[in-house]
Design a protein around this motif. Structure first.
Motif, mmCIF file in Angstrom:
data_model
loop_
_atom_site.group_PDB
_atom_site.id
_atom_site.type_symbol
_atom_site.label_atom_id
_atom_site.label_comp_id
_atom_site.label_asym_id
_atom_site.label_seq_id
_atom_site.Cartn_x
_atom_site.Cartn_y
_atom_site.Cartn_z
ATOM 1 N N LEU A 91 2.367 0.387 -3.413
ATOM 2 C CA LEU A 91 1.903 1.508 -4.223
ATOM 3 C C LEU A 91 0.696 2.178 -3.581
ATOM 4 O O LEU A 91 0.606 3.410 -3.526
ATOM 5 C CB LEU A 91 1.557 1.045 -5.637
ATOM 6 N N TYR A 92 -0.223 1.399 -3.059
ATOM 7 C CA TYR A 92 -1.393 1.930 -2.372
ATOM 8 C C TYR A 92 -0.960 2.778 -1.177
ATOM 9 O O TYR A 92 -1.468 3.879 -0.968
ATOM 10 C CB TYR A 92 -2.305 0.790 -1.917
ATOM 11 N N SER A 93 -0.002 2.279 -0.422
ATOM 12 C CA SER A 93 0.495 3.005 0.749
ATOM 13 C C SER A 93 1.124 4.345 0.346
ATOM 14 O O SER A 93 0.894 5.372 0.983
ATOM 15 C CB SER A 93 1.503 2.137 1.494
ATOM 16 N N ILE A 94 1.893 4.318 -0.719
ATOM 17 C CA ILE A 94 2.531 5.540 -1.222
ATOM 18 C C ILE A 94 1.468 6.549 -1.654
ATOM 19 O O ILE A 94 1.537 7.738 -1.315
ATOM 20 C CB ILE A 94 3.493 5.215 -2.384
ATOM 21 N N CYS A 95 0.453 6.080 -2.376
ATOM 22 C CA CYS A 95 -0.619 6.969 -2.842
ATOM 23 C C CYS A 95 -1.415 7.540 -1.677
ATOM 24 O O CYS A 95 -1.769 8.719 -1.668
ATOM 25 C CB CYS A 95 -1.549 6.218 -3.799
ATOM 26 N N GLN A 96 -1.676 6.698 -0.704
ATOM 27 C CA GLN A 96 -2.428 7.130 0.470
ATOM 28 C C GLN A 96 -1.653 8.215 1.230
ATOM 29 O O GLN A 96 -2.212 9.232 1.626
ATOM 30 C CB GLN A 96 -2.695 5.923 1.371
ATOM 31 N N SER A 97 -0.372 8.007 1.389
ATOM 32 C CA SER A 97 0.475 8.986 2.070
ATOM 33 C C SER A 97 0.502 10.307 1.300
ATOM 34 O O SER A 97 0.371 11.381 1.876
ATOM 35 C CB SER A 97 1.885 8.414 2.220
ATOM 36 N N TRP A 98 0.659 10.221 0.001
ATOM 37 C CA TRP A 98 0.686 11.418 -0.833
ATOM 38 C C TRP A 98 -0.641 12.171 -0.743
ATOM 39 O O TRP A 98 -0.661 13.394 -0.592
ATOM 40 C CB TRP A 98 0.981 11.038 -2.286
ATOM 41 N N ALA A 99 -1.758 11.427 -0.823
ATOM 42 C CA ALA A 99 -3.077 12.050 -0.791
ATOM 43 C C ALA A 99 -3.317 12.772 0.534
ATOM 44 O O ALA A 99 -3.845 13.892 0.557
ATOM 45 C CB ALA A 99 -4.167 11.008 -1.035
ATOM 46 N N SER A 100 -2.929 12.148 1.639
ATOM 47 C CA SER A 100 -3.157 12.811 2.926
ATOM 48 C C SER A 100 -2.276 14.051 3.070
ATOM 49 O O SER A 100 -2.710 15.053 3.641
ATOM 50 C CB SER A 100 -2.975 11.845 4.097
ATOM 51 N N LYS A 101 -1.073 14.029 2.527
ATOM 52 C CA LYS A 101 -0.224 15.227 2.549
ATOM 53 C C LYS A 101 -0.856 16.352 1.739
ATOM 54 O O LYS A 101 -0.798 17.515 2.127
ATOM 55 C CB LYS A 101 1.167 14.916 1.999
ATOM 56 N N LEU A 103 -4.074 16.793 1.214
ATOM 57 C CA LEU A 103 -5.235 17.298 1.937
ATOM 58 C C LEU A 103 -4.842 18.288 3.022
ATOM 59 O O LEU A 103 -5.460 19.332 3.173
ATOM 60 C CB LEU A 103 -6.021 16.137 2.556
ATOM 61 N N PHE A 104 -3.800 17.939 3.781
ATOM 62 C CA PHE A 104 -3.375 18.822 4.863
ATOM 63 C C PHE A 104 -2.661 20.063 4.325
ATOM 64 O O PHE A 104 -2.669 21.105 4.959
ATOM 65 C CB PHE A 104 -2.477 18.068 5.850
ATOM 66 N N LYS A 105 -2.051 19.949 3.192
ATOM 67 C CA LYS A 105 -1.340 21.063 2.575
ATOM 68 C C LYS A 105 -2.309 22.167 2.133
ATOM 69 O O LYS A 105 -1.993 23.333 2.203
ATOM 70 C CB LYS A 105 -0.576 20.525 1.359
ATOM 71 N N SER A 106 -3.521 21.792 1.734
ATOM 72 C CA SER A 106 -4.474 22.775 1.214
ATOM 73 C C SER A 106 -5.207 23.534 2.316
ATOM 74 O O SER A 106 -5.892 24.499 2.049
ATOM 75 C CB SER A 106 -5.483 22.089 0.298
#
Length: 107
Positions: A91-101, A103-106
């Motif tokens: 779950l942590y890995s999934i959240c980390q991946s989502w969060a970095s996406k 950040l780069f999306k904005s």
């Protein structure tokens, strides 16, 4: 209660507990008349409708579909605490991946 009609039976129970009618719930939620009676035959609700009905009656969707016996909504923190260590890492890995996406999306 059969598994086939468990959702309908629990929906009917919530309607009775709240001293309402099927038609009143349909009107309140903007559903076509008699649309909730379709679940008598074991038809499963869409995810959207399941969440709407659970929110309306202040119960968990898991309760309405028979995955839980308690009507209480469960907090995310309690759910997280019940995970196995490997599930927490995933779950942590999934959240980390989502969060970095995000950040780069904005940028």
């Amino acid at each position: 209660m059969s598994d086939k009609t468990l959702f309908y039976d629990r929906l009917k129970e919530q309607i009775k507990l709240n001293r309402m009618s099927f038609n009143q719930v349909e009107r309140d939620l903007g559903y076509p008349r008699n649309s909730l009676n379709n679940y008598k035959n074991g038809i499963d609700p869409s995810g959207k409708r399941l969440v709407e009905l659970a929110d309306y009656f202040n119960v968990s969707p898991q309760y309405l579909i028979g995955k839980r016996d308690s009507t209480e909504k469960v907090s995310l923190l309690n759910e997280f605490c019940e995970l196995q260590p490997n599930e927490k890492k995933e779950l942590y890995s999934i959240c980390q991946s989502w969060a970095s996406k995000q950040l780069f999306k904005s940028h």
